[in-house]
Design an enzyme around this catalytic site. Structure first.
Site, PDB file in Angstrom:
ATOM      1  N   THR A  14      10.457  -9.746  62.939  1.00  0.00           N
ATOM      2  CA  THR A  14      10.161 -11.023  62.287  1.00  0.00           C
ATOM      3  C   THR A  14       9.970 -10.893  60.778  1.00  0.00           C
ATOM      4  OG1 THR A  14       7.882 -10.593  62.842  1.00  0.00           O
ATOM      5  CG2 THR A  14       9.085 -12.108  64.292  1.00  0.00           C
ATOM      6  N   VAL A  17      12.755  -7.398  56.336  1.00  0.00           N
ATOM      7  CA  VAL A  17      13.752  -6.371  56.620  1.00  0.00           C
ATOM      8  C   VAL A  17      14.279  -6.500  58.055  1.00  0.00           C
ATOM      9  CG1 VAL A  17      14.144  -3.876  56.839  1.00  0.00           C
ATOM     10  CG2 VAL A  17      12.833  -4.784  54.910  1.00  0.00           C
ATOM     11  N   ARG A  42       1.053 -11.866  66.724  1.00  0.00           N
ATOM     12  CA  ARG A  42       1.269 -13.132  66.020  1.00  0.00           C
ATOM     13  C   ARG A  42       2.618 -13.781  66.372  1.00  0.00           C
ATOM     14  NH1 ARG A  42      -0.730 -11.258  61.107  1.00  0.00           N
ATOM     15  NH2 ARG A  42       1.235 -10.166  60.825  1.00  0.00           N
ATOM     16  N   CYS A 133      13.903   2.321  48.981  1.00  0.00           N
ATOM     17  CA  CYS A 133      15.011   1.487  48.477  1.00  0.00           C
ATOM     18  C   CYS A 133      15.511   1.925  47.098  1.00  0.00           C
ATOM     19  CB  CYS A 133      14.554   0.021  48.433  1.00  0.00           C
ATOM     20  SG  CYS A 133      12.838  -0.218  47.951  1.00  0.00           S
ATOM     21  N   GLN A 160      11.987  -4.025  40.018  1.00  0.00           N
ATOM     22  CA  GLN A 160      12.078  -4.222  41.463  1.00  0.00           C
ATOM     23  C   GLN A 160      11.689  -5.624  41.911  1.00  0.00           C
ATOM     24  OE1 GLN A 160      10.775   0.408  42.273  1.00  0.00           O
ATOM     25  NE2 GLN A 160      10.561  -0.997  44.000  1.00  0.00           N
ATOM     26  N   GLY A 164      10.730  -6.524  48.315  1.00  0.00           N
ATOM     27  CA  GLY A 164      10.349  -5.186  48.759  1.00  0.00           C
ATOM     28  C   GLY A 164       8.982  -5.157  49.399  1.00  0.00           C
ATOM     29  N   LYS A 217       7.873   8.807  45.171  1.00  0.00           N
ATOM     30  CA  LYS A 217       8.900   8.771  46.222  1.00  0.00           C
ATOM     31  C   LYS A 217      10.261   9.055  45.593  1.00  0.00           C
ATOM     32  CE  LYS A 217       6.547   4.972  48.541  1.00  0.00           C
ATOM     33  NZ  LYS A 217       6.609   3.497  48.701  1.00  0.00           N
ATOM     34  N   ARG A 239       7.557  -3.989  38.860  1.00  0.00           N
ATOM     35  CA  ARG A 239       7.831  -5.202  39.643  1.00  0.00           C
ATOM     36  C   ARG A 239       8.190  -6.328  38.692  1.00  0.00           C
ATOM     37  NH1 ARG A 239       8.270  -4.785  44.808  1.00  0.00           N
ATOM     38  NH2 ARG A 239       6.195  -3.934  45.026  1.00  0.00           N
ATOM     39  N   HIS A 246      17.053  -4.847  43.408  1.00  0.00           N
ATOM     40  CA  HIS A 246      16.402  -3.959  42.444  1.00  0.00           C
ATOM     41  C   HIS A 246      17.426  -3.559  41.382  1.00  0.00           C
ATOM     42  CE1 HIS A 246      13.114  -3.792  45.145  1.00  0.00           C
ATOM     43  NE2 HIS A 246      13.172  -2.545  45.549  1.00  0.00           N
TER      44      HIS A 246
HETATM   45  O1  25A Z   1       1.519  -1.785  54.235  1.00  0.00           O
HETATM   46  P1  25A Z   1       2.393  -1.459  55.412  1.00  0.00           P
HETATM   47  O2  25A Z   1       1.702  -1.527  56.739  1.00  0.00           O
HETATM   48  O3  25A Z   1       3.139  -0.126  55.205  1.00  0.00           O
HETATM   49  O4  25A Z   1       3.501  -2.602  55.493  1.00  0.00           O
HETATM   50  C1  25A Z   1       4.477  -2.722  54.582  1.00  0.00           C
HETATM   51  C2  25A Z   1       5.041  -4.124  54.564  1.00  0.00           C
HETATM   52  O5  25A Z   1       6.223  -4.032  53.825  1.00  0.00           O
HETATM   53  C3  25A Z   1       7.282  -4.682  54.521  1.00  0.00           C
HETATM   54  C4  25A Z   1       6.777  -5.357  55.752  1.00  0.00           C
HETATM   55  O6  25A Z   1       6.559  -6.772  55.495  1.00  0.00           O
HETATM   56  C5  25A Z   1       5.393  -4.709  55.915  1.00  0.00           C
HETATM   57  O7  25A Z   1       4.453  -5.699  56.251  1.00  0.00           O
HETATM   58  N1  25A Z   1       8.249  -3.608  54.695  1.00  0.00           N
HETATM   59  C6  25A Z   1       8.253  -2.505  55.438  1.00  0.00           C
HETATM   60  N2  25A Z   1       9.254  -1.699  55.096  1.00  0.00           N
HETATM   61  C7  25A Z   1       9.899  -2.305  54.091  1.00  0.00           C
HETATM   62  C8  25A Z   1      11.022  -1.984  53.248  1.00  0.00           C
HETATM   63  N3  25A Z   1      11.672  -0.835  53.328  1.00  0.00           N
HETATM   64  C9  25A Z   1       9.278  -3.527  53.851  1.00  0.00           C
HETATM   65  N4  25A Z   1       9.710  -4.367  52.935  1.00  0.00           N
HETATM   66  C10 25A Z   1      10.775  -4.028  52.202  1.00  0.00           C
HETATM   67  N5  25A Z   1      11.411  -2.859  52.306  1.00  0.00           N
HETATM   68  P2  25A Z   1       7.345  -7.960  56.239  1.00  0.00           P
HETATM   69  O8  25A Z   1       6.529  -9.178  56.140  1.00  0.00           O
HETATM   70  O9  25A Z   1       8.749  -8.028  55.762  1.00  0.00           O
HETATM   71  O10 25A Z   1       7.433  -7.508  57.737  1.00  0.00           O
HETATM   72  C11 25A Z   1       6.352  -7.274  58.488  1.00  0.00           C
HETATM   73  C12 25A Z   1       6.921  -6.923  59.872  1.00  0.00           C
HETATM   74  O11 25A Z   1       6.061  -5.996  60.514  1.00  0.00           O
HETATM   75  C13 25A Z   1       5.527  -6.615  61.684  1.00  0.00           C
HETATM   76  N6  25A Z   1       4.146  -6.188  61.933  1.00  0.00           N
HETATM   77  C14 25A Z   1       3.112  -6.251  61.100  1.00  0.00           C
HETATM   78  N7  25A Z   1       2.002  -5.792  61.688  1.00  0.00           N
HETATM   79  C15 25A Z   1       2.356  -5.445  62.946  1.00  0.00           C
HETATM   80  C16 25A Z   1       3.729  -5.712  63.105  1.00  0.00           C
HETATM   81  N8  25A Z   1       4.369  -5.492  64.245  1.00  0.00           N
HETATM   82  C17 25A Z   1       3.642  -4.992  65.266  1.00  0.00           C
HETATM   83  N9  25A Z   1       2.342  -4.699  65.183  1.00  0.00           N
HETATM   84  C18 25A Z   1       1.658  -4.924  64.056  1.00  0.00           C
HETATM   85  N10 25A Z   1       0.352  -4.629  63.998  1.00  0.00           N
HETATM   86  C19 25A Z   1       5.544  -8.075  61.360  1.00  0.00           C
HETATM   87  O12 25A Z   1       5.505  -8.858  62.522  1.00  0.00           O
HETATM   88  C20 25A Z   1       6.885  -8.204  60.655  1.00  0.00           C
HETATM   89  O13 25A Z   1       7.940  -8.185  61.593  1.00  0.00           O
HETATM   90  P3  25A Z   1       4.520 -10.133  62.529  1.00  0.00           P
HETATM   91  O14 25A Z   1       4.699 -10.734  63.883  1.00  0.00           O
HETATM   92  O15 25A Z   1       3.152  -9.701  62.175  1.00  0.00           O
HETATM   93  O16 25A Z   1       5.017 -11.064  61.378  1.00  0.00           O
HETATM   94  C21 25A Z   1       5.414 -12.399  61.638  1.00  0.00           C
HETATM   95  C22 25A Z   1       5.448 -13.107  60.325  1.00  0.00           C
HETATM   96  O17 25A Z   1       4.140 -13.148  59.763  1.00  0.00           O
HETATM   97  C23 25A Z   1       4.149 -12.796  58.399  1.00  0.00           C
HETATM   98  N11 25A Z   1       2.916 -12.072  58.125  1.00  0.00           N
HETATM   99  C24 25A Z   1       2.794 -10.766  57.863  1.00  0.00           C
HETATM  100  N12 25A Z   1       1.530 -10.445  57.665  1.00  0.00           N
HETATM  101  C25 25A Z   1       0.807 -11.569  57.800  1.00  0.00           C
HETATM  102  C26 25A Z   1       1.692 -12.616  58.100  1.00  0.00           C
HETATM  103  N13 25A Z   1       1.269 -13.854  58.320  1.00  0.00           N
HETATM  104  C27 25A Z   1      -0.046 -14.113  58.233  1.00  0.00           C
HETATM  105  N14 25A Z   1      -0.942 -13.165  57.947  1.00  0.00           N
HETATM  106  C28 25A Z   1      -0.571 -11.887  57.736  1.00  0.00           C
HETATM  107  N15 25A Z   1      -1.496 -10.948  57.456  1.00  0.00           N
HETATM  108  C29 25A Z   1       5.379 -11.954  58.242  1.00  0.00           C
HETATM  109  O18 25A Z   1       5.903 -12.139  56.966  1.00  0.00           O
HETATM  110  C30 25A Z   1       6.323 -12.442  59.273  1.00  0.00           C
HETATM  111  O19 25A Z   1       7.170 -13.430  58.735  1.00  0.00           O
HETATM  112  O1  L14 Z   2       9.935   1.672  51.497  1.00  0.00           O
HETATM  113  O2  L14 Z   2       8.502  -3.005  46.929  1.00  0.00           O
HETATM  114  O3  L14 Z   2       8.430   2.980  50.646  1.00  0.00           O
HETATM  115  O4  L14 Z   2       6.452  -3.039  47.604  1.00  0.00           O
HETATM  116  C1  L14 Z   2       7.330   0.006  50.471  1.00  0.00           C
HETATM  117  C2  L14 Z   2       6.832  -0.953  49.372  1.00  0.00           C
HETATM  118  C3  L14 Z   2       9.583  -0.020  49.420  1.00  0.00           C
HETATM  119  C4  L14 Z   2       9.104  -0.913  48.323  1.00  0.00           C
HETATM  120  C5  L14 Z   2       8.966   1.869  50.761  1.00  0.00           C
HETATM  121  C6  L14 Z   2       7.600  -2.635  47.684  1.00  0.00           C
HETATM  122  C7  L14 Z   2       8.471   0.781  49.904  1.00  0.00           C
HETATM  123  C8  L14 Z   2       7.961  -1.689  48.776  1.00  0.00           C
END
Ligand code: 25A
Ligand code: L14
Length: 340
Positions: A14, A17, A42, A133, A160, A164, A217, A239, A246
């Site tokens: 969801t 990415v 969620r 990335c 960036q 991201g 990184k 950023r 980027h």
């Molecule tokens: O800090 P972290 O934990 O390392 O997370 C890094 C964040 O960076 C993104 C991703 O955000 C993640 O949250 N990410 C990761 N790799 C990336 C990359 N290479 C990257 N971005 C760019 N390049 P995201 O919003 O794009 O995706 C989040 C996804 O992870 C799922 N998720 C989160 N917690 C989870 C989980 N899945 C399972 N168990 C958990 N505990 C998340 O699913 C989403 O698929 P979701 O169901 O939680 O999200 C549904 C929608 O809700 C939004 N949302 C996110 N956080 C919150 C929120 N809504 C309300 N409150 C929140 N706190 C999401 O945007 C999504 O649309």
């Molecule tokens: O993949 O732009 O290590 O905030 C997580 C944070 C990519 C960039 C990763 C951001 C990053 C991201």
């Protein structure tokens, strides 16, 4: 001949990415038997479109990977640490988009245009890491130069996009721009400062050394992917208020002399690269032009006249595609072609 097809799971389906992964699997016709979508509580029950189907999201859990051949992870590093080993134990090969495993010596870190051979090491732990990335797009462009004349040192500054950080950061930029236009107070939650109309020299957290984790990184992943501990890399990651794409200013010192013209020739034939370098006609790589594209755009190629063997270039790519979802799916494509 029947083509084999695979059971694929997307963890974090969801998110920004995860959604792009579904698009890329469709655009590249990845042979899928069953697609399983996983996310947090969620999103359980939410339906996502994939090809002509509507698929309900299930809970990401250790039991969710039974029967899965390939698991694509993009739900953050802590979710990867919690669930990727279980997915591998269930027999899936994990391609992980988080930073969790990138620097583990026994886990391959792969850009298919640069070091596809490293994929063979997936058998060590059942996990392959997708690089950061900013590192991916830089190395796609530098690989042909590295092979031809060697690279001693890289100095990079990045610009960036907010995507991201995830879907919530895209919303924050949009909300701040709207609030500004309406003359309303600007609020911030995701970044420590206003991102609209601003540049923040701060991506990921700060280390004791004064560098950010994002900067390190780029240093460490470049060395691992090129398998070259001698290459010098220094980065400043910034950023900017851009949604997708980027941009990078990259200065390299090569081991042997190479001219700007020779670099342009190399870029014309480099896999995954699109040369956009006609400044007289105002043609150069732009973040707005890379959105949705699979290629990495390279331009502004010119010699650095302050040193003997120096080149400057401007490298732009869709951070959600080549920087994340596309590179992950390309790794899976090599897996099914050569290993599974
Ligand atoms: O800090 P972290 O934990 O390392 O997370 C890094 C964040 O960076 C993104 C991703 O955000 C993640 O949250 N990410 C990761 N790799 C990336 C990359 N290479 C990257 N971005 C760019 N390049 P995201 O919003 O794009 O995706 C989040 C996804 O992870 C799922 N998720 C989160 N917690 C989870 C989980 N899945 C399972 N168990 C958990 N505990 C998340 O699913 C989403 O698929 P979701 O169901 O939680 O999200 C549904 C929608 O809700 C939004 N949302 C996110 N956080 C919150 C929120 N809504 C309300 N409150 C929140 N706190 C999401 O945007 C999504 O649309
Ligand atoms: O993949 O732009 O290590 O905030 C997580 C944070 C990519 C960039 C990763 C951001 C990053 C991201």
């Amino acid at each position: 001949m029947t083509t084999k097809s695979y059971n694929v799971a997307v963890a974090g389906a969801t998110g920004a990415v995860g959604g792009a992964m579904l698009d890329v699997l469709t655009r590249r016709d990845f042979p899928i038997k069953e697609l399983r979508l996983l996310a947090s509580e969620r999103s359980v029950g939410k339906k996502l479109k994939f090809r002509d189907q509507e698929i309900a999201v299930q809970l990401l859990s250790k039991e969710a990977f039974e029967g899965i051949d390939i698991a694509l992870f993009s739900a953050g590093a802590s979710r990867s640490l919690d669930f990727a080993p279980a997915a591998a134990a269930a027999g899936a090969v994990v391609v992980d988009n988080s930073s969790a495993y990138r620097m583990d010596p026994d886990i391959p870190l792969v850009v298919p245009e640069v070091n596809p051979g490293a994929i063979a090491q997936y058998t060590n732990r059942g996990i392959i890491a997708n690089p950061n990335c900013s590192t991916i797009q830089m190395l796609v462009a530098l690989k042909p130069i590295y092979d031809k004349v060697g690279i001693k040192r890289i100095v990079v500054s990045t610009y960036q996009a907010v995507s991201g950080t995830g879907a919530n950061a895209i919303a924050e930029l949009q909300n701040q721009v709207k609030a500004y236009a309406a003359g309303e107070p600007i609020t911030k939650e995701v970044y420590p400062h206003q991102i609209a109309f601003n540049c923040l020299p701060h991506i990921d957290s700060f280390l004791e050394s004064g560098y950010t984790k994002e900067e390190m990184k780029m240093v460490n992943e470049t060395r691992k992917i090129f398998d070259d501990s001698t290459i010098g890399v220094t980065a400043t990651t910034v950023r900017v208020p851009v949604t997708y794409g980027h941009s990078e200013s990259v200065n390299i010192e090569t081991k042997k002399k190479i001219s700007a013209e020779e670099v342009k020739e190399l870029m014309k034939n480099a896999p995954g690269v699109l040369l956009v370098d006609n400044p007289q006609e105002c043609q150069y790589p732009l973040a707005l032009d890379c959105e949705g594209k699979f290629e990495t755009l390279v331009g502004r190629i010119r010699e650095d006249e302050s040193i003997d063997n120096g080149i400057n270039m401007w490298i732009v790519s869709d951070n959600i595609l080549k920087g994340a979802a596309l590179n992950t799916v390309q790794i899976a494509e090599v897996l099914i072609k050569d290993y599974l």
